[in-house]
Design an enzyme around this catalytic site. Structure first.
Site, PDB file in Angstrom:
ATOM      1  CE  LYS A  14      43.616  38.086  35.927  1.00 38.54           C
ATOM      2  NZ  LYS A  14      44.751  38.348  36.810  1.00 38.54           N
ATOM      3  NE  ARG A  89      41.334  38.182  42.352  1.00 36.96           N
ATOM      4  CZ  ARG A  89      41.335  39.028  41.315  1.00 36.96           C
ATOM      5  NH1 ARG A  89      40.334  39.033  40.476  1.00 36.96           N
ATOM      6  NH2 ARG A  89      42.331  39.839  41.134  1.00 36.96           N
ATOM      7  NE  ARG A 128      47.551  47.540  36.441  1.00 35.67           N
ATOM      8  CZ  ARG A 128      46.916  46.381  36.633  1.00 35.67           C
ATOM      9  NH1 ARG A 128      46.766  45.538  35.633  1.00 35.67           N
ATOM     10  NH2 ARG A 128      46.445  46.055  37.818  1.00 35.67           N
ATOM     11  NE  ARG A 134      43.525  48.357  39.610  1.00 37.17           N
ATOM     12  CZ  ARG A 134      43.473  47.092  39.229  1.00 37.17           C
ATOM     13  NH1 ARG A 134      43.297  46.781  37.957  1.00 37.17           N
ATOM     14  NH2 ARG A 134      43.602  46.134  40.116  1.00 37.17           N
ATOM     15  NE  ARG A 146      46.408  43.997  43.142  1.00 32.72           N
ATOM     16  CZ  ARG A 146      46.817  44.824  42.170  1.00 32.72           C
ATOM     17  NH1 ARG A 146      47.529  45.899  42.477  1.00 32.72           N
ATOM     18  NH2 ARG A 146      46.514  44.581  40.927  1.00 32.72           N
TER      19      ARG A 146
HETATM   20  P1  ADP Z   1      44.229  42.348  39.270  1.00 40.94           P
HETATM   21  O1  ADP Z   1      44.046  40.984  38.727  1.00 40.94           O
HETATM   22  O2  ADP Z   1      45.068  43.223  38.386  1.00 40.94           O
HETATM   23  O3  ADP Z   1      44.659  42.358  40.701  1.00 40.94           O
HETATM   24  P2  ADP Z   1      41.344  42.901  39.238  1.00 40.94           P
HETATM   25  O4  ADP Z   1      40.895  44.106  38.517  1.00 40.94           O
HETATM   26  O5  ADP Z   1      40.978  41.580  38.694  1.00 40.94           O
HETATM   27  O6  ADP Z   1      42.897  43.117  39.339  1.00 40.94           O
HETATM   28  O7  ADP Z   1      40.858  42.954  40.777  1.00 40.94           O
HETATM   29  C1  ADP Z   1      41.113  44.046  41.604  1.00 40.94           C
HETATM   30  C2  ADP Z   1      40.575  43.755  43.012  1.00 40.94           C
HETATM   31  O8  ADP Z   1      39.156  43.526  42.946  1.00 40.94           O
HETATM   32  C3  ADP Z   1      41.116  42.522  43.718  1.00 40.94           C
HETATM   33  O9  ADP Z   1      42.328  42.756  44.385  1.00 40.94           O
HETATM   34  C4  ADP Z   1      39.957  42.192  44.690  1.00 40.94           C
HETATM   35  O10 ADP Z   1      39.969  43.051  45.796  1.00 40.94           O
HETATM   36  C5  ADP Z   1      38.736  42.525  43.881  1.00 40.94           C
HETATM   37  N1  ADP Z   1      38.218  41.348  43.130  1.00 40.94           N
HETATM   38  C6  ADP Z   1      38.145  41.225  41.774  1.00 40.94           C
HETATM   39  N2  ADP Z   1      37.638  40.043  41.434  1.00 40.94           N
HETATM   40  C7  ADP Z   1      37.398  39.361  42.588  1.00 40.94           C
HETATM   41  C8  ADP Z   1      36.907  38.068  42.907  1.00 40.94           C
HETATM   42  N3  ADP Z   1      36.538  37.202  41.949  1.00 40.94           N
HETATM   43  N4  ADP Z   1      36.810  37.709  44.215  1.00 40.94           N
HETATM   44  C9  ADP Z   1      37.157  38.556  45.179  1.00 40.94           C
HETATM   45  N5  ADP Z   1      37.648  39.781  44.966  1.00 40.94           N
HETATM   46  C10 ADP Z   1      37.774  40.199  43.681  1.00 40.94           C
END
Ligand code: ADP
Length: 191
Positions: A14, A89, A128, A134, A146
């Site tokens: 993404k 999400r 990654r 991270r 996740r």
């Molecule tokens: P990825 O899609 O690579 O897992 P993101 O950077 O989008 O990573 O998100 C990392 C973390 O941030 C998620 O695992 C969650 O803990 C939190 N997070 C991000 N966006 C949301 C959301 N919309 N609702 C709840 N938690 C979120």
């Protein structure tokens, strides 16, 4: 306005595709993951709270991310459109987003999903993790959590947007340019 929800499991690509879409369509990028990592880096109370959940691969509470998106929308009143990356999400977040956009007399144009299988995702995230710094990329168990959170709470959004005839998906395995070209093709159908 062109308002796109870019959708897909962790590691689907993404972030990479967002950058290309922003450049092509002059959209404002709103990534809840980036915003949350910014809060952690700044050492805010919200960041401290979110960090525990993020490091474990769990979602942060809906109210927190909805509040963040709401203020970003207010700060960017003149944008030509938005690309939502990592948000919504959960169904609750999607409903809140529809309400926020309706208040601004606009709506989601489409959800664009990147389809990638679980094995490929785990492989990409562990790779990654060697460079991203991270915590949530470094450990296979956290990565599995996740993906589990995604399958349980986020995947149902496909039906949410399908019911509004806004769901479109492309294969997320291939070269960056091939995938981007397929995304452009989908956007051309609504623009
Ligand atoms: P990825 O899609 O690579 O897992 P993101 O950077 O989008 O990573 O998100 C990392 C973390 O941030 C998620 O695992 C969650 O803990 C939190 N997070 C991000 N966006 C949301 C959301 N919309 N609702 C709840 N938690 C979120």
């Amino acid at each position: 306005m062109l308002n796109i929800v870019l959708f897909g499991p962790p590691g689907a690509g993404k972030g990479t595709q967002s950058e290309k879409l922003i450049a092509e369509y002059q959209l404002m990028h709103l990534s809840t993951g980036d915003i949350l990592r910014g809060e952690i880096a700044a050492g805010t109370a919200l960041g401290l709270e979110a960090k525990k959940l993020m490091d474990a691969g769990s979602l942060v509470p809906d109210e927190v991310v909805i509040g963040m998106i709401s203020s970003k929308l207010d700060q960017n009143k003149n944008a030509d459109g938005f690309i939502f990356d990592g948000f919504p999400r959960t169904v609750k977040q999607a409903e809140a987003l529809d309400k926020l956009l309706a208040q601004k007399n606009t709506s989601i144009t489409m959800m664009l999903a990147l389809e990638v299988n679980d094995e490929e995702l785990t492989k990409r995230l562990l790779f990654r993790g060697k460079f991203s710094g991270r915590a949530d990329d470094q450990n296979e168990e956290i990565i599995r959590n996740r993906i589990k959170e995604y399958n349980n709470k986020t995947a149902p959004l496909k039906s949410y947007y399908s019911a509004q005839s806004k769901f479109q998906s492309v294969n997320g395995v291939g070269t960056v340019d091939e995938i981007f070209s397929n995304l452009r093709g989908k956007i051309a159908t609504v623009k």
